[in-house]
Design a protein around this motif. Structure first.
Motif, PDB file in Angstrom:
ATOM      1  N   SER A 126       0.819  -1.218   0.000  1.00  0.00           N
ATOM      2  CA  SER A 126       0.000   0.000   0.000  1.00  0.00           C
ATOM      3  C   SER A 126       0.855   1.270   0.000  1.00  0.00           C
ATOM      4  O   SER A 126       0.371   2.341  -0.360  1.00  0.00           O
ATOM      5  CB  SER A 126      -0.949   0.005   1.195  1.00  0.00           C
ATOM      6  N   THR A 127       2.118   1.172   0.375  1.00  0.00           N
ATOM      7  CA  THR A 127       3.005   2.341   0.376  1.00  0.00           C
ATOM      8  C   THR A 127       3.682   2.535  -0.978  1.00  0.00           C
ATOM      9  O   THR A 127       4.437   3.493  -1.143  1.00  0.00           O
ATOM     10  CB  THR A 127       4.100   2.205   1.454  1.00  0.00           C
ATOM     11  N   ARG A 128       3.422   1.637  -1.913  1.00  0.00           N
ATOM     12  CA  ARG A 128       4.043   1.683  -3.252  1.00  0.00           C
ATOM     13  C   ARG A 128       5.570   1.787  -3.169  1.00  0.00           C
ATOM     14  O   ARG A 128       6.162   2.771  -3.599  1.00  0.00           O
ATOM     15  CB  ARG A 128       3.475   2.806  -4.081  1.00  0.00           C
ATOM     16  N   PRO A 129       6.185   0.756  -2.598  1.00  0.00           N
ATOM     17  CA  PRO A 129       7.640   0.816  -2.410  1.00  0.00           C
ATOM     18  C   PRO A 129       8.395   0.795  -3.736  1.00  0.00           C
ATOM     19  O   PRO A 129       7.911   0.267  -4.738  1.00  0.00           O
ATOM     20  CB  PRO A 129       7.946  -0.434  -1.593  1.00  0.00           C
ATOM     21  N   ALA A 130       9.566   1.377  -3.715  1.00  0.00           N
ATOM     22  CA  ALA A 130      10.421   1.422  -4.904  1.00  0.00           C
ATOM     23  C   ALA A 130      11.204   0.124  -5.027  1.00  0.00           C
ATOM     24  O   ALA A 130      11.430  -0.578  -4.043  1.00  0.00           O
ATOM     25  CB  ALA A 130      11.395   2.592  -4.791  1.00  0.00           C
ATOM     26  N   GLN A 131      11.594  -0.154  -6.234  1.00  0.00           N
ATOM     27  CA  GLN A 131      12.457  -1.303  -6.455  1.00  0.00           C
ATOM     28  C   GLN A 131      13.878  -0.873  -6.098  1.00  0.00           C
ATOM     29  O   GLN A 131      14.383   0.129  -6.587  1.00  0.00           O
ATOM     30  CB  GLN A 131      12.388  -1.772  -7.906  1.00  0.00           C
ATOM     31  N   GLY A 132      14.506  -1.613  -5.192  1.00  0.00           N
ATOM     32  CA  GLY A 132      15.856  -1.292  -4.744  1.00  0.00           C
ATOM     33  C   GLY A 132      16.901  -1.998  -5.586  1.00  0.00           C
ATOM     34  O   GLY A 132      16.581  -2.727  -6.531  1.00  0.00           O
ATOM     35  N   ASP A 133      18.132  -1.785  -5.221  1.00  0.00           N
ATOM     36  CA  ASP A 133      19.203  -2.471  -5.941  1.00  0.00           C
ATOM     37  C   ASP A 133      19.505  -3.801  -5.260  1.00  0.00           C
ATOM     38  O   ASP A 133      19.137  -4.036  -4.120  1.00  0.00           O
ATOM     39  CB  ASP A 133      20.460  -1.602  -6.026  1.00  0.00           C
ATOM     40  N   SER A 134      20.169  -4.660  -5.977  1.00  0.00           N
ATOM     41  CA  SER A 134      20.490  -5.986  -5.449  1.00  0.00           C
ATOM     42  C   SER A 134      21.953  -6.071  -5.040  1.00  0.00           C
ATOM     43  O   SER A 134      22.571  -7.121  -5.139  1.00  0.00           O
ATOM     44  CB  SER A 134      20.132  -7.064  -6.469  1.00  0.00           C
ATOM     45  N   ALA A 135      22.500  -4.955  -4.538  1.00  0.00           N
ATOM     46  CA  ALA A 135      23.911  -4.911  -4.148  1.00  0.00           C
ATOM     47  C   ALA A 135      24.238  -5.895  -3.028  1.00  0.00           C
ATOM     48  O   ALA A 135      25.350  -6.412  -2.967  1.00  0.00           O
ATOM     49  CB  ALA A 135      24.301  -3.494  -3.733  1.00  0.00           C
ATOM     50  N   ALA A 136      23.316  -6.154  -2.131  1.00  0.00           N
ATOM     51  CA  ALA A 136      23.575  -7.042  -0.997  1.00  0.00           C
ATOM     52  C   ALA A 136      23.386  -8.512  -1.343  1.00  0.00           C
ATOM     53  O   ALA A 136      23.654  -9.382  -0.517  1.00  0.00           O
ATOM     54  CB  ALA A 136      22.669  -6.677   0.168  1.00  0.00           C
ATOM     55  N   ALA A 137      22.936  -8.814  -2.554  1.00  0.00           N
ATOM     56  CA  ALA A 137      22.632 -10.202  -2.919  1.00  0.00           C
ATOM     57  C   ALA A 137      23.831 -11.131  -2.753  1.00  0.00           C
ATOM     58  O   ALA A 137      23.688 -12.260  -2.278  1.00  0.00           O
ATOM     59  CB  ALA A 137      22.103 -10.270  -4.350  1.00  0.00           C
ATOM     60  N   ALA A 138      25.007 -10.677  -3.111  1.00  0.00           N
ATOM     61  CA  ALA A 138      26.197 -11.531  -3.009  1.00  0.00           C
ATOM     62  C   ALA A 138      26.484 -11.901  -1.556  1.00  0.00           C
ATOM     63  O   ALA A 138      26.800 -13.061  -1.252  1.00  0.00           O
ATOM     64  CB  ALA A 138      27.401 -10.835  -3.631  1.00  0.00           C
ATOM     65  N   GLN A 139      26.348 -10.950  -0.638  1.00  0.00           N
ATOM     66  CA  GLN A 139      26.586 -11.230   0.774  1.00  0.00           C
ATOM     67  C   GLN A 139      25.551 -12.205   1.327  1.00  0.00           C
ATOM     68  O   GLN A 139      25.882 -13.110   2.087  1.00  0.00           O
ATOM     69  CB  GLN A 139      26.542  -9.944   1.589  1.00  0.00           C
ATOM     70  N   VAL A 140      24.304 -12.003   0.949  1.00  0.00           N
ATOM     71  CA  VAL A 140      23.232 -12.880   1.431  1.00  0.00           C
ATOM     72  C   VAL A 140      23.455 -14.297   0.907  1.00  0.00           C
ATOM     73  O   VAL A 140      23.363 -15.272   1.659  1.00  0.00           O
ATOM     74  CB  VAL A 140      21.844 -12.354   1.007  1.00  0.00           C
ATOM     75  N   PHE A 141      23.773 -14.420  -0.368  1.00  0.00           N
ATOM     76  CA  PHE A 141      23.989 -15.744  -0.949  1.00  0.00           C
ATOM     77  C   PHE A 141      25.210 -16.410  -0.320  1.00  0.00           C
ATOM     78  O   PHE A 141      25.203 -17.616  -0.066  1.00  0.00           O
ATOM     79  CB  PHE A 141      24.135 -15.648  -2.467  1.00  0.00           C
ATOM     80  N   SER A 142      26.242 -15.645  -0.034  1.00  0.00           N
ATOM     81  CA  SER A 142      27.438 -16.188   0.610  1.00  0.00           C
ATOM     82  C   SER A 142      27.103 -16.731   2.003  1.00  0.00           C
ATOM     83  O   SER A 142      27.574 -17.808   2.387  1.00  0.00           O
ATOM     84  CB  SER A 142      28.506 -15.105   0.704  1.00  0.00           C
ATOM     85  N   ARG A 143      26.284 -15.998   2.777  1.00  0.00           N
ATOM     86  CA  ARG A 143      25.884 -16.491   4.101  1.00  0.00           C
ATOM     87  C   ARG A 143      25.050 -17.759   3.986  1.00  0.00           C
ATOM     88  O   ARG A 143      25.169 -18.672   4.800  1.00  0.00           O
ATOM     89  CB  ARG A 143      25.124 -15.407   4.853  1.00  0.00           C
ATOM     90  N   PHE A 144      24.197 -17.816   2.974  1.00  0.00           N
ATOM     91  CA  PHE A 144      23.405 -19.015   2.738  1.00  0.00           C
ATOM     92  C   PHE A 144      24.321 -20.216   2.464  1.00  0.00           C
ATOM     93  O   PHE A 144      24.141 -21.287   3.040  1.00  0.00           O
ATOM     94  CB  PHE A 144      22.448 -18.783   1.569  1.00  0.00           C
ATOM     95  N   LEU A 145      25.318 -20.035   1.621  1.00  0.00           N
ATOM     96  CA  LEU A 145      26.246 -21.128   1.323  1.00  0.00           C
ATOM     97  C   LEU A 145      27.017 -21.553   2.569  1.00  0.00           C
ATOM     98  O   LEU A 145      27.280 -22.737   2.775  1.00  0.00           O
ATOM     99  CB  LEU A 145      27.208 -20.725   0.206  1.00  0.00           C
ATOM    100  N   ARG A 146      27.372 -20.606   3.406  1.00  0.00           N
ATOM    101  CA  ARG A 146      28.062 -20.937   4.661  1.00  0.00           C
ATOM    102  C   ARG A 146      27.159 -21.786   5.546  1.00  0.00           C
ATOM    103  O   ARG A 146      27.597 -22.753   6.149  1.00  0.00           O
ATOM    104  CB  ARG A 146      28.490 -19.683   5.387  1.00  0.00           C
ATOM    105  N   HIS A 147      25.864 -21.430   5.620  1.00  0.00           N
ATOM    106  CA  HIS A 147      24.932 -22.231   6.409  1.00  0.00           C
ATOM    107  C   HIS A 147      24.789 -23.637   5.838  1.00  0.00           C
ATOM    108  O   HIS A 147      24.672 -24.608   6.578  1.00  0.00           O
ATOM    109  CB  HIS A 147      23.558 -21.555   6.469  1.00  0.00           C
ATOM    110  N   LEU A 148      24.795 -23.752   4.527  1.00  0.00           N
ATOM    111  CA  LEU A 148      24.708 -25.075   3.907  1.00  0.00           C
ATOM    112  C   LEU A 148      25.904 -25.943   4.273  1.00  0.00           C
ATOM    113  O   LEU A 148      25.777 -27.161   4.423  1.00  0.00           O
ATOM    114  CB  LEU A 148      24.632 -24.955   2.383  1.00  0.00           C
ATOM    115  N   ALA A 149      27.069 -25.344   4.405  1.00  0.00           N
ATOM    116  CA  ALA A 149      28.275 -26.104   4.738  1.00  0.00           C
ATOM    117  C   ALA A 149      28.123 -26.819   6.074  1.00  0.00           C
ATOM    118  O   ALA A 149      28.674 -27.916   6.265  1.00  0.00           O
ATOM    119  CB  ALA A 149      29.491 -25.184   4.763  1.00  0.00           C
ATOM    120  N   TYR A 150      27.374 -26.254   7.012  1.00  0.00           N
ATOM    121  CA  TYR A 150      27.200 -26.898   8.315  1.00  0.00           C
ATOM    122  C   TYR A 150      26.364 -28.166   8.227  1.00  0.00           C
ATOM    123  O   TYR A 150      26.419 -29.005   9.118  1.00  0.00           O
ATOM    124  CB  TYR A 150      26.602 -25.921   9.322  1.00  0.00           C
TER     125      TYR A 150
END
Length: 173
Positions: A126-150
């Motif tokens: 309802s606030t009509r949010p803007a589309q942001g950039d995906s600059a943090a995607a690499a960090q998020v995916f890296s943390r996901f892969l680290r969790h998978l390693a466990y």
């Protein structure tokens, strides 16, 4: 002394808090969701390609959203509004953390009615949010892969050295 009821130095000095899930959830669609870095962010499986995942996120307060593949290609469904990956992330975050915690973290006003993932999504849209950039995607995916390693480790109750983020309370800096 570990078995005699006395806590080890590691156990006494640990400051990391583990919060149990609000409700159990299936990890096949959204294997990773976290409230971190001022965002709800996570990894969402593709519905059409088993080898593809999407890194999706919402910024707290502004609800700016981003969704891209694990190799930084933009999501075709997130053009001006929330794609199915983003909606799935909200739904699974609500299951994992509870609707109240997700709404507080993202600064979403959901009202007094019985709140759920749909009401959080609706309030954000309802606030009509803007589309942001995906600059943090690499960090998020890296943390996901680290969790998978466990997942490759054998189950144990012993301390894992790489999980020792905080020094002991008696450590000298």
């Amino acid at each position: 002394m570990h078995g005699s009821g006395v806590l080890s130095v590691w156990e006494r000095s640990s400051t990391a808090r583990v919060v149990p899930s609000a409700r159990p959830r299936k990890l096949a669609k959204v294997p990773f969701a976290e409230l971190a870095d001022g965002r709800l962010q996570g990894v969402v499986s593709s519905g059409s390609d088993i080898g593809r995942v999407y890194v999706s996120s919402f910024e707290a307060g502004t609800y700016a959203f981003a969704c891209s593949t694990n190799n930084n290609r933009p999501c075709g469904g997130a053009r001006g509004s929330f794609c199915n990956h983003l909606r799935a992330l909200i739904g699974e975050a609500v299951l994992q953390y509870g609707v109240g915690r997700v709404a507080r973290y993202l600064k979403v006003e959901v009202g007094d009615e019985e709140a759920d993932a749909h009401s959080v999504t609706g309030a954000m849209l309802s606030t009509r949010p803007a589309q942001g950039d995906s600059a943090a995607a690499a960090q998020v995916f890296s943390r996901f892969l680290r969790h998978l390693a466990y997942l490759e480790f054998a189950p144990t109750t012993a301390a894992l050295p790489e999980m020792q983020w905080f020094p002991t309370t008696r450590a000298v800096a």
